[in-house]
Design a protein around this motif. Structure first.
Motif, PDB file in Angstrom:
ATOM      1  N   VAL A  18       0.841  -1.194   0.000  1.00  0.00           N
ATOM      2  CA  VAL A  18       0.000   0.000   0.000  1.00  0.00           C
ATOM      3  C   VAL A  18       0.881   1.250   0.000  1.00  0.00           C
ATOM      4  CG1 VAL A  18      -1.753   1.276   1.283  1.00  0.00           C
ATOM      5  CG2 VAL A  18      -1.884  -1.224   1.153  1.00  0.00           C
ATOM      6  N   ALA A  19       1.992   1.209   0.726  1.00  0.00           N
ATOM      7  CA  ALA A  19       2.900   2.353   0.774  1.00  0.00           C
ATOM      8  C   ALA A  19       3.443   2.695  -0.610  1.00  0.00           C
ATOM      9  CB  ALA A  19       4.047   2.067   1.741  1.00  0.00           C
ATOM     10  N   GLU A  20       3.742   1.673  -1.405  1.00  0.00           N
ATOM     11  CA  GLU A  20       4.248   1.932  -2.760  1.00  0.00           C
ATOM     12  C   GLU A  20       3.185   2.618  -3.609  1.00  0.00           C
ATOM     13  OE1 GLU A  20       5.983  -0.468  -6.667  1.00  0.00           O
ATOM     14  OE2 GLU A  20       5.878  -1.483  -4.726  1.00  0.00           O
ATOM     15  N   LEU A  21       1.925   2.210  -3.456  1.00  0.00           N
ATOM     16  CA  LEU A  21       0.856   2.858  -4.206  1.00  0.00           C
ATOM     17  C   LEU A  21       0.671   4.306  -3.774  1.00  0.00           C
ATOM     18  CD1 LEU A  21      -1.706  -0.034  -4.491  1.00  0.00           C
ATOM     19  CD2 LEU A  21      -0.776   1.283  -6.392  1.00  0.00           C
ATOM     20  N   VAL A  22       0.853   4.572  -2.485  1.00  0.00           N
ATOM     21  CA  VAL A  22       0.777   5.948  -2.009  1.00  0.00           C
ATOM     22  C   VAL A  22       1.859   6.796  -2.675  1.00  0.00           C
ATOM     23  CG1 VAL A  22       1.189   7.419   0.003  1.00  0.00           C
ATOM     24  CG2 VAL A  22      -0.355   5.467   0.183  1.00  0.00           C
ATOM     25  N   GLU A  23       3.074   6.262  -2.774  1.00  0.00           N
ATOM     26  CA  GLU A  23       4.159   7.008  -3.410  1.00  0.00           C
ATOM     27  C   GLU A  23       3.860   7.262  -4.887  1.00  0.00           C
ATOM     28  OE1 GLU A  23       6.510   8.480  -1.742  1.00  0.00           O
ATOM     29  OE2 GLU A  23       5.585   7.604   0.046  1.00  0.00           O
ATOM     30  N   ARG A  24       3.259   6.285  -5.563  1.00  0.00           N
ATOM     31  CA  ARG A  24       2.899   6.492  -6.968  1.00  0.00           C
ATOM     32  C   ARG A  24       1.812   7.554  -7.104  1.00  0.00           C
ATOM     33  NH1 ARG A  24       2.712   0.596 -10.019  1.00  0.00           N
ATOM     34  NH2 ARG A  24       4.634  -0.248  -9.131  1.00  0.00           N
ATOM     35  N   LEU A  25       0.848   7.523  -6.195  1.00  0.00           N
ATOM     36  CA  LEU A  25      -0.211   8.520  -6.224  1.00  0.00           C
ATOM     37  C   LEU A  25       0.370   9.918  -6.004  1.00  0.00           C
ATOM     38  CD1 LEU A  25      -3.155   9.457  -6.262  1.00  0.00           C
ATOM     39  CD2 LEU A  25      -3.304   8.834  -3.832  1.00  0.00           C
ATOM     40  N   LEU A  26       1.247  10.071  -5.011  1.00  0.00           N
ATOM     41  CA  LEU A  26       1.826  11.377  -4.731  1.00  0.00           C
ATOM     42  C   LEU A  26       2.711  11.853  -5.884  1.00  0.00           C
ATOM     43  CD1 LEU A  26       2.719  11.077  -0.941  1.00  0.00           C
ATOM     44  CD2 LEU A  26       0.781  12.260  -1.991  1.00  0.00           C
ATOM     45  N   ALA A  27       3.423  10.923  -6.521  1.00  0.00           N
ATOM     46  CA  ALA A  27       4.242  11.306  -7.676  1.00  0.00           C
ATOM     47  C   ALA A  27       3.366  11.819  -8.808  1.00  0.00           C
ATOM     48  CB  ALA A  27       5.077  10.110  -8.146  1.00  0.00           C
ATOM     49  N   THR A  28       2.225  11.169  -9.007  1.00  0.00           N
ATOM     50  CA  THR A  28       1.288  11.612 -10.042  1.00  0.00           C
ATOM     51  C   THR A  28       0.745  12.999  -9.709  1.00  0.00           C
ATOM     52  OG1 THR A  28       0.649   9.295 -10.386  1.00  0.00           O
ATOM     53  CG2 THR A  28      -0.784  10.976 -11.335  1.00  0.00           C
ATOM     54  N   LEU A  29       0.371  13.206  -8.447  1.00  0.00           N
ATOM     55  CA  LEU A  29      -0.160  14.506  -8.022  1.00  0.00           C
ATOM     56  C   LEU A  29       0.912  15.597  -8.102  1.00  0.00           C
ATOM     57  CD1 LEU A  29      -2.235  13.290  -4.957  1.00  0.00           C
ATOM     58  CD2 LEU A  29      -3.150  14.082  -7.147  1.00  0.00           C
ATOM     59  N   ASP A  30       2.142  15.240  -7.731  1.00  0.00           N
ATOM     60  CA  ASP A  30       3.242  16.207  -7.825  1.00  0.00           C
ATOM     61  C   ASP A  30       3.415  16.685  -9.263  1.00  0.00           C
ATOM     62  OD1 ASP A  30       3.686  15.994  -5.127  1.00  0.00           O
ATOM     63  OD2 ASP A  30       5.397  14.626  -5.319  1.00  0.00           O
ATOM     64  N   GLY A  31       3.282  15.746 -10.206  1.00  0.00           N
ATOM     65  CA  GLY A  31       3.405  16.116 -11.611  1.00  0.00           C
ATOM     66  C   GLY A  31       2.320  17.074 -12.068  1.00  0.00           C
ATOM     67  N   LEU A  32       1.189  17.077 -11.374  1.00  0.00           N
ATOM     68  CA  LEU A  32       0.084  17.975 -11.708  1.00  0.00           C
ATOM     69  C   LEU A  32       0.091  19.236 -10.857  1.00  0.00           C
ATOM     70  CD1 LEU A  32      -2.740  15.289 -11.962  1.00  0.00           C
ATOM     71  CD2 LEU A  32      -1.610  16.446 -13.860  1.00  0.00           C
ATOM     72  N   GLY A  33       1.037  19.332  -9.917  1.00  0.00           N
ATOM     73  CA  GLY A  33       1.108  20.499  -9.048  1.00  0.00           C
ATOM     74  C   GLY A  33       0.089  20.491  -7.918  1.00  0.00           C
ATOM     75  N   VAL A  34      -0.443  19.330  -7.591  1.00  0.00           N
ATOM     76  CA  VAL A  34      -1.423  19.226  -6.502  1.00  0.00           C
ATOM     77  C   VAL A  34      -0.677  18.892  -5.217  1.00  0.00           C
ATOM     78  CG1 VAL A  34      -3.420  17.966  -5.615  1.00  0.00           C
ATOM     79  CG2 VAL A  34      -3.245  18.457  -8.069  1.00  0.00           C
ATOM     80  N   GLN A  35      -0.732  19.788  -4.260  1.00  0.00           N
ATOM     81  CA  GLN A  35      -0.017  19.582  -3.009  1.00  0.00           C
ATOM     82  C   GLN A  35      -0.921  19.146  -1.859  1.00  0.00           C
ATOM     83  OE1 GLN A  35       3.362  19.634  -2.419  1.00  0.00           O
ATOM     84  NE2 GLN A  35       3.314  19.588  -4.662  1.00  0.00           N
ATOM     85  N   ARG A  36      -2.144  19.637  -1.842  1.00  0.00           N
ATOM     86  CA  ARG A  36      -3.025  19.365  -0.702  1.00  0.00           C
ATOM     87  C   ARG A  36      -4.400  18.999  -1.222  1.00  0.00           C
ATOM     88  NH1 ARG A  36      -2.758  19.593   4.626  1.00  0.00           N
ATOM     89  NH2 ARG A  36      -4.496  20.368   5.869  1.00  0.00           N
ATOM     90  N   PHE A  37      -5.051  18.037  -0.577  1.00  0.00           N
ATOM     91  CA  PHE A  37      -6.277  17.485  -1.142  1.00  0.00           C
ATOM     92  C   PHE A  37      -7.085  16.770  -0.071  1.00  0.00           C
ATOM     93  CE2 PHE A  37      -2.536  14.818  -1.834  1.00  0.00           C
ATOM     94  CZ  PHE A  37      -2.867  13.673  -1.134  1.00  0.00           C
ATOM     95  N   GLY A  38      -8.345  16.569  -0.382  1.00  0.00           N
ATOM     96  CA  GLY A  38      -9.179  15.652   0.389  1.00  0.00           C
ATOM     97  C   GLY A  38      -9.151  14.292  -0.281  1.00  0.00           C
ATOM     98  N   TYR A  39      -9.459  13.264   0.479  1.00  0.00           N
ATOM     99  CA  TYR A  39      -9.360  11.910  -0.077  1.00  0.00           C
ATOM    100  C   TYR A  39     -10.508  11.046   0.442  1.00  0.00           C
ATOM    101  CZ  TYR A  39      -7.478   7.383  -1.493  1.00  0.00           C
ATOM    102  OH  TYR A  39      -7.319   6.143  -2.073  1.00  0.00           O
ATOM    103  N   ALA A  40     -11.168  10.337  -0.483  1.00  0.00           N
ATOM    104  CA  ALA A  40     -12.172   9.324  -0.138  1.00  0.00           C
ATOM    105  C   ALA A  40     -11.825   8.051  -0.884  1.00  0.00           C
ATOM    106  CB  ALA A  40     -13.581   9.789  -0.514  1.00  0.00           C
ATOM    107  N   GLY A  41     -11.788   6.923  -0.185  1.00  0.00           N
ATOM    108  CA  GLY A  41     -11.433   5.666  -0.825  1.00  0.00           C
ATOM    109  C   GLY A  41     -12.295   4.535  -0.323  1.00  0.00           C
TER     110      GLY A  41
END
Length: 431
Positions: free
Chosen positions: A67-90
């Motif tokens: 799960v930690a690896e998926l979190v890092e991939r998600l944050l890398a994707t968001l970083d590429g879009l310039g998204v720093q702060r967000f709400g999350y529902a899963g």
């Protein structure tokens, strides 16, 4: 998809580009389309970011083993879009990603909602066995079982198109990525870390979820300091699909009222303001009933002490199962009815519903007390309750071994015989 050291996730965005970002995370075996019926309303207030797990929905098949690896991939994707702060529902697996975000990257998270979630999803052996099934037989057996795990029986019977869509989602998933996701869930266990989650959290669960049901939800609420519980009636595991109006309403109310500002403005990160608070959506008369968010105990003070019977019968059913409770109540007569009322009101409504211990801990205490008292009939159905509350057979064995030291070997010997039979019955696959 950008080419980076950390593979980016397949994603899509909806809603105003300048709105606060709200991320929707999918369940294992599904795609971002599981959120289709939430997006139109949510996108009025937030920039909606949806993503697919690796190998799901045609996403590149780069397996992630944790799960930690998926979190890092998600944050890398968001970083590429310039998204720093967000709400999350899963939902389910997506909820595990949300919990991991809250624990490891709290500075990025403004608010959290976890649906069909658990601090530990079943047991490691269960998910590794699922991986064995996929390696041997492919995903078809898992796909055929999905409707009964995801939906209530009535929904599956009356919504054949949605049921078939769910089956096809699983069938078209990359097997290697599905197996890797099972391994990730097998290793996921944050029971000891829940108190470190500092973000406002909504824990949402279907009343009929047999995979991660109300018992698991209450464990999360008991452990997370700023958490609220919402139980959606008439829904099983894939709550956003089965009760879309109720889930949409709950998410709007949560994220409009619980959006935490950034931790430290001196870092240069700007706090994203919450969307304007609005009244909850009023569903049309034909819509499914909308669940209510239960207020924290501190906020409920001063509202008058409610009768514990209603809470008691609910907890009693969640822990012991409807069949057991129905038999007990049906057998009550004028002589024994008051006793059943007493047990429901005080044992289940007053004690089992207290937030000081989670249900796993209460099961451990109860098993030990029953062994000490030699109450083998009660022990049998509390072994079943312990399994329902999330204890594994190995953990139950450890409880009985501990009891042997302090309650006596003869008592524990009898208890092991009862437990062995119950565990065999409860864990043997039904043909």
């Amino acid at each position: 998809m950008s080419e980076t050291t950390t593979p980016a996730l397949q994603y899509r965005c909806d809603g105003p580009e300048d709105a606060p970002v709200l991320i929707l995370g999918p369940s294992l075996g599904t795609t971002w389309h599981m959120w289709d019926r939430q997006v139109p309303e949510l996108a009025k207030h937030w920039r909606i970011f949806r993503f697919d797990l690796p190998g799901h929905g045609g996403a590149p098949a780069y397996p992630a083993g944790s799960v930690a690896e998926l979190v890092e991939r998600l944050l890398a994707t968001l970083d590429g879009l310039g998204v720093q702060r967000f709400g999350y529902a899963g939902c389910a697996f997506g909820a595990a990603i949300g919990v991991e975000l809250a624990l490891r990257h709290p500075e990025r998270l403004a608010s959290l909602a976890v649906i069909a979630a658990s601090p530990r999803f079943g047991t490691a052996d269960e998910f590794r066995q699922r991986g064995v099934i996929v390696r041997t037989n492919g995903l078809d057996p898992i796909a055929r079982m999905s409707p009964e795990r995801w939906f209530t029986e009535g929904f599956a019977a009356t919504q054949p198109a949605i049921t078939e869509w769910a089956v096809q989602m699983v069938r078209t998933t990359d097997p290697g990525c599905y197996i890797a996701a099972c391994e990730a869930l097998a290793a996921f266990d944050v029971r000891a870390e829940l108190t470190r989650i500092g973000v406002p959290t909504l824990v949402l669960v279907g009343s009929d979820d047999q995979v991660t049901g109300p018992a698991e939800a209450r464990t999360l609420v008991a452990g997370i300091p700023d958490a609220r519980l919402a139980v959606v009636p008439g829904a099983s595991h894939l709550v956003p699909v089965e009760q879309p109006a109720a889930v949409t309403d709950l998410l709007v109310r949560h994220f409009t009222s619980a959006w935490q500002p950034a931790f430290d403005s001196s870092t240069g990160q700007m706090a994203i303001p919450a969307a304007p608070v609005k009244q909850g959506i009023a569903p049309p008369p034909s819509a499914s009933p909308v669940a209510e968010i239960a207020p924290p105990a501190a906020q409920a003070e001063g509202l008058g002490r409610p009768d514990p019977y209603d809470a008691g019968i609910k907890v009693r059913r969640e822990v012991l199962g409807d069949a057991h409770v129905d038999r007990a109540l049906a057998s009550a007569d004028e002589f024994s009815g008051d006793f059943q009322d007493f047990v429901t009101r005080y044992a289940w409504g007053e004690i089992w519903d207290r937030p000081g211990l989670d249900r796993r801990s209460r099961s451990c205490v109860t098993l030990t007390a029953l062994v000490a008292g030699g109450h083998l009939d009660e022990l049998a159905f509390h072994i079943r309750a312990a399994l329902r509350n999330g204890l594994t057979p190995v953990e139950i064995k450890e409880v009985l071994l501990q009891a042997a030291v302090y309650c006596g070997v003869p008592a524990a010997n009898s208890a092991f015989k009862v437990a062995q039979q119950v565990i065999r019955e409860e864990t043997t696959p039904q043909e």
